[in-house]
Structure formats: C-alpha cells, structure tokens
Design a protein around this motif. Structure first.
Motif: not given
Length: 105
Positions: A63-86
C-alpha cells in the motif's frame, strides 16, 4: 491423584477423571496421544497467526509504495497502521511460538 491438563480444552482436571468436566472429552488410557495432538494443533494455530501478521505487514509495504511513489494522506495512514500491527503482531506470535516449543509435550 494429581492435577493434569485436559488435552482438548487445556483446563486442569484430576488425573483420575474418566472425562473432562469442562468439555466432556473422554479420557481413556491414551492421554499421551491426545496431548501430542493438542500440542500440534496449538503449534499450527500460532503459525497461522504469524503468517497472518506477516501478510498484514507486507500489505502495508504494498500500500505504501503502490504507484511507484511513497504514500500521502489517507493511504499513508492505512499503510502505517498495517506496518505497525503486522510487525508487532509478528513479533508477539514468534515469541509465543518459542515459548510454546519450550513447553514439554
């Protein structure tokens, strides 16, 4: 008479009991096989939890690197939550696996 663990529900029962009062599992003379089976089942449960946590972590990376660039906004929050919980879930699952393996059958 001693207190032993029920092979099915893991609650403490009398060694002289014919069946578990909690789960009604019959306790014939072959408790060693039932103990091994319950140990293997618990190991499989812990491995599945570990796999689920690793999958969540990898989903966060995707999710963080989808589309070739680092995530911003809501996508960054979702990716961060997945990182931490995972990551935390994986560490906890691995510690539980090590502690479970130390436990004698």
């Amino acid at each position: 008479m001693a207190l032993v663990e029920c092979p099915s529900c893991q609650k403490r029962i009398s060694s002289l009991a014919k069946s578990c009062p909690h789960c009604s599992t019959g306790l014939s003379g072959d408790n060693e096989s039932l103990n091994r089976i319950s140990h293997i089942k618990r190991t499989n449960q812990l491995m599945n939890q570990s796999f689920l946590a690793m999958t969540l972590f990898i989903a966060g990376v995707v999710i963080w690197f989808w589309g070739g660039e680092p995530a911003e906004g809501l996508r960054a929050n979702i990716a961060g939550i997945c990182f931490v919980f995972g990551f935390v879930g994986y560490l906890i699952a691995r510690v539980r696996i090590v502690l479970h393996k130390r436990k004698s059958i």
